[in-house]
Design a protein around this motif. Sequence first.
Motif, PDB file in Angstrom:
ATOM      1  N   ASP A 472       0.858  -1.190   0.000  1.00  0.00           N
ATOM      2  CA  ASP A 472       0.000   0.000   0.000  1.00  0.00           C
ATOM      3  C   ASP A 472       0.892   1.237   0.000  1.00  0.00           C
ATOM      4  O   ASP A 472       1.929   1.284   0.680  1.00  0.00           O
ATOM      5  CB  ASP A 472      -0.900   0.019   1.236  1.00  0.00           C
ATOM      6  N   TRP A 474       1.486   5.171   0.769  1.00  0.00           N
ATOM      7  CA  TRP A 474       1.010   6.216   1.670  1.00  0.00           C
ATOM      8  C   TRP A 474       1.706   7.523   1.321  1.00  0.00           C
ATOM      9  O   TRP A 474       2.903   7.559   1.052  1.00  0.00           O
ATOM     10  CB  TRP A 474       1.297   5.853   3.126  1.00  0.00           C
ATOM     11  N   TYR A 483      -2.933  10.365   2.741  1.00  0.00           N
ATOM     12  CA  TYR A 483      -3.581   9.676   1.628  1.00  0.00           C
ATOM     13  C   TYR A 483      -3.091   8.225   1.569  1.00  0.00           C
ATOM     14  O   TYR A 483      -1.890   7.957   1.700  1.00  0.00           O
ATOM     15  CB  TYR A 483      -3.252  10.352   0.296  1.00  0.00           C
ATOM     16  N   LYS A 484      -4.043   7.337   1.326  1.00  0.00           N
ATOM     17  CA  LYS A 484      -3.705   5.958   0.972  1.00  0.00           C
ATOM     18  C   LYS A 484      -3.977   5.804  -0.518  1.00  0.00           C
ATOM     19  O   LYS A 484      -5.101   6.012  -0.981  1.00  0.00           O
ATOM     20  CB  LYS A 484      -4.550   4.974   1.775  1.00  0.00           C
ATOM     21  N   TYR A 494      -4.383   5.645 -10.154  1.00  0.00           N
ATOM     22  CA  TYR A 494      -4.490   5.247  -8.738  1.00  0.00           C
ATOM     23  C   TYR A 494      -5.682   5.965  -8.123  1.00  0.00           C
ATOM     24  O   TYR A 494      -6.138   7.010  -8.602  1.00  0.00           O
ATOM     25  CB  TYR A 494      -3.209   5.579  -7.962  1.00  0.00           C
ATOM     26  N   THR A 495      -6.178   5.348  -7.079  1.00  0.00           N
ATOM     27  CA  THR A 495      -7.248   5.976  -6.296  1.00  0.00           C
ATOM     28  C   THR A 495      -6.663   6.433  -4.967  1.00  0.00           C
ATOM     29  O   THR A 495      -5.689   5.865  -4.476  1.00  0.00           O
ATOM     30  CB  THR A 495      -8.396   4.997  -6.045  1.00  0.00           C
ATOM     31  N   ALA A 496      -7.282   7.462  -4.391  1.00  0.00           N
ATOM     32  CA  ALA A 496      -6.755   8.042  -3.146  1.00  0.00           C
ATOM     33  C   ALA A 496      -7.846   8.090  -2.082  1.00  0.00           C
ATOM     34  O   ALA A 496      -8.978   8.515  -2.364  1.00  0.00           O
ATOM     35  CB  ALA A 496      -6.216   9.445  -3.403  1.00  0.00           C
ATOM     36  N   GLN A 497      -7.535   7.608  -0.920  1.00  0.00           N
ATOM     37  CA  GLN A 497      -8.439   7.679   0.233  1.00  0.00           C
ATOM     38  C   GLN A 497      -7.801   8.589   1.278  1.00  0.00           C
ATOM     39  O   GLN A 497      -6.671   8.366   1.710  1.00  0.00           O
ATOM     40  CB  GLN A 497      -8.676   6.291   0.826  1.00  0.00           C
ATOM     41  N   LEU A 498      -8.513   9.624   1.689  1.00  0.00           N
ATOM     42  CA  LEU A 498      -7.973  10.616   2.622  1.00  0.00           C
ATOM     43  C   LEU A 498      -8.328  10.247   4.059  1.00  0.00           C
ATOM     44  O   LEU A 498      -9.486   9.938   4.367  1.00  0.00           O
ATOM     45  CB  LEU A 498      -8.521  12.009   2.292  1.00  0.00           C
ATOM     46  N   PHE A 499      -7.331  10.280   4.929  1.00  0.00           N
ATOM     47  CA  PHE A 499      -7.526  10.055   6.364  1.00  0.00           C
ATOM     48  C   PHE A 499      -7.185  11.350   7.105  1.00  0.00           C
ATOM     49  O   PHE A 499      -6.180  12.008   6.809  1.00  0.00           O
ATOM     50  CB  PHE A 499      -6.626   8.927   6.865  1.00  0.00           C
ATOM     51  N   ASP A 503      -9.974   9.882  11.743  1.00  0.00           N
ATOM     52  CA  ASP A 503      -9.527   8.493  11.621  1.00  0.00           C
ATOM     53  C   ASP A 503      -8.394   8.163  12.587  1.00  0.00           C
ATOM     54  O   ASP A 503      -7.629   7.228  12.363  1.00  0.00           O
ATOM     55  CB  ASP A 503      -9.070   8.238  10.182  1.00  0.00           C
ATOM     56  N   LYS A 536      -8.908  -0.020  11.065  1.00  0.00           N
ATOM     57  CA  LYS A 536      -9.048   0.977  10.000  1.00  0.00           C
ATOM     58  C   LYS A 536      -8.896   2.400  10.549  1.00  0.00           C
ATOM     59  O   LYS A 536      -9.631   3.314  10.194  1.00  0.00           O
ATOM     60  CB  LYS A 536     -10.383   0.820   9.281  1.00  0.00           C
TER      61      LYS A 536
END
Length: 969
Positions: A472, A474, A483-484, A494-499, A503, A536
């Motif tokens: 993964d 980061w 961002y992951k 790519y896709t980005a998931q914001l924490f 979180d 998570k």
Amino acid sequence: MKKCFTFFLLLVVHHLSPAQNTIGLPLVVNYNNSDFKGGLQTWDIKQDKSGKMYFANNEGLISYDGSYWKVYPQPNKTILRSIAIDANNKIYAGGQDEIGFYFPDANGILRYTSLKNLIPPAQNKFADIWDIEIFKESVFFRTPDRIFEYKNQAIKVYPAPSNWQIIKVAGNKLLAQDKATGLFEFVNNSWQPVATPNLIPDFVITGIVPLGTDSLLISSLQNGLYIFSRGVITKKNTAADNSFQKNNIYSFEQINASEFAAGTTSDGCLIINRNGEIIQQIARPEGLQNNNVLSVFLDKDRNLWAGLNNGISFIAYNSAIKYIKPSKTNDVSGYSCRVFNNQLYIATSDGAYAAPLSNTNKDISFSKADFITIQNSGGQAWRLDEVNHQLLMGHHNGCFVIQNNTAIQLTSGVGIWLFVPTTSIYPATNILTGTYYGLTMLECTNGNFTSNYTLKGISESIRFLAIDNNDDIWASHPYRGIYKLILSADNKSYTAQLFTDKDGLPSAFRNHVFRVKNRVIFATEKGLYEFDASLKKFIPSPLLYNVFGDIGIQYLNEDAEGNLWFCSGKKIGVVNFSASEKKSTITYFPELTGKILAGFENVYPFTKENVFIAADNGIIHLNYEKYLANNSKLNVLLTQVKAFGKTDSIIFGGYFLQNKDSSYTQNNNSILRFPISNNSFHFEFSSPAFSLQKNIEYSYQLEGFENKWSEWTIKTEKDYTNLPNGTYTFKVKAHDNLGNESEVISYSFIVQPAWYKTIWAYLFYILFILFSFYLLDKWQKKKLRIQQLKFEEEQKRLKYIHQLEVEKNEKEIIKLQNEKLANEVIYKNKELADVSMHLVERSDALIKVKDELQQLYKKTGGNHDVKKAIQLVNDIEKNNSNWEQFATHFDEVNNDLLKKLKSKFPALTNTDLKVCAYLQLKLSSKEIAQLMNISVRGVEISRYRLRKKLQLPTEQTLNDFLREILRAD
């Protein structure tokens, strides 16, 4: 206030010597005369046993302890040329027409004692004392025309054959040079010529140091260096000869067995080795404030001091920290560096630079080389990374690979921050690059970087990137969060998931991501975190959170030993892990605080001897192994104590005396006493670790006033005011960032009580109290006797008062009885008056009845019955006027008043007595007239006649007279 001008690196191209300098330069700290309050020129330098420095200056002796400068003028206010310190810390001083020594007095304050009176009168006038040497039990002072030997409180004079040039102790020998006859050695209390069959030196010797066991290395004023061995003097050819021919050598000092320092007139300090090679040059371009070096000195920490024509400079020659500046013409910030193919590459704010290395496996800072600019690298060069055995450069203009000192551009159009291979297996085919606007992919085939394309995803600046063990990706953003990133199967997007803080992060701001300890660590404002995939969310790092705590971290990097280098705020440190990694210690580097490149922190731990740190001005080189090895014992000095109040006075000058020797522990016999009016004190302390001043903190305690030590602080002074009387001991200690702690030094003193608290005062109080008790006892006895007398008198008085009270009570009783009787009389008189008034009213009524009957009698013509009724009324009148009966009753009530009047005044008629009786009854004239059946006028006439018979004066009324008659008996 001390002003310290510090220059670390080259400023301009060195135009005085063609020789290359080392790439790493030591810290140079400059002090001008406004700092030490002295003259411009410093001619000699020495250090005592405690580490305190002393300087022979135009304005006298100057001392420096690391925090405070002090000046001790010569008695004639002349230039001080030379100094020497013996084993007892006695400081011998030679000036113009003056020799003597400085030594502390009973209060530890340096005082000057002249020895000039011991010189024979014929030799008592002389010029400057240029050299002082201590040899065995003697002290030698050199002037051009004579040498004085001071021994056993006497001075012996050795005239010069022609002109004494120098006197110097070399090894176990004392040597001197005469201008015409050559070298002499002091043997058996006399100067003996040294056989030099090949030549008599025709040059002025400025320095002599041992070279091995049987040779001497000699410096000359204008001819460079010579070797003296087995009586033969030979010229020593060196790489600095060109410089020596142009510049005089004023001073010469041995650094170690293979290195020497020469102070020159215009080339600063030259460091050469036994082979004559220039190791390093410290001059104005390297930070020295003046190239004219009059004296050099190697202190106990093997650092150099330079006495200049204008100022004093400290050169941290033995320091583990050096400063690398790649550009000689421009101050550039150093962002990143790499050792690659035996060259040192540095990425800066003005392109990339490279220098060849000569000591790759040792301390690289001592490599002698000039940096060259990497062609085609102009502009901001952010990063250097070695990928697939090639050197990549992240640049404002894109991605470059450096080959043969040339930057070959691979991409353009967008700035590149860093390079992260997607696999740790060599060679990596795909390399992620963080750019100003997201990610790009750099591909490498057969060792060639073939293509680069932009990955579709977020358009954010990605400076921090790491790949965890699950592959993964980061990335951190400075103010959005973490961002992951998940690559697509074709590596095109790519896709980005914001924490964020929702979180588990402490905040969405100022987060950074790094891969250390085989895991991805997130550095936050509140410590180090990791991502828990099962929850998570982010949690404090189980491995590292307790190591750092909740301090803010913005940079992490792991070295080959598994230690973690980190930046926190403006500070830099390293966590040293033990083999088990269960124990760790944190070492900070306070001397580097504020010098790291804020916002672009970078630490490159190439080896333990070579740790490179991004800095505001070039690159900082840290020899970590040497840093730990320079673990010398700390020493703390109590440099001054002042008592202040109405007047300030120095009560301790920094030197203790033990058995007439200067020491650093207080003698119990030297404890001073101070009056309570002088009960405020100022303490100054320091540690003479001149290269570690920013690393040292102090703790102190005043025993007798404070129960515990103070917190560690960088302050070097402490005040105590309005201390109560008592015995006090001020203690101070020091420690450094490596945990070394000095011994405690203490100073005891006594604040005497006020006069009313002294033992004599207390003795007086006791005597006074005893005497007071004695007087009190006598006073009590006297008071008792007086009270007894007063009691007896009081008893008599009370008895008398009691008697009076009894009599008074009896009189009161009588008075009450009299009042009762008087009231009874008044009451009876009132009754008599009422009766009399009743009689008057009845008499009036009878008169009216009589008058009516008489009228009726006339009308009836003398009716017999009417006449009989008239006769009956007359009889009633006669009965009502029975005077004797009234008089008797009146006298009973009024104490025989009528009888007393008749007795005293026989001429009184019954009519007179009646008037008196009616007046006593307080009847009015009208009422009396009715009772006596006369007119009111007749009553007045009767009263007049009565006054004449009684012979009353005009001012006395009849009523007053009657009251007097009534009270007469």
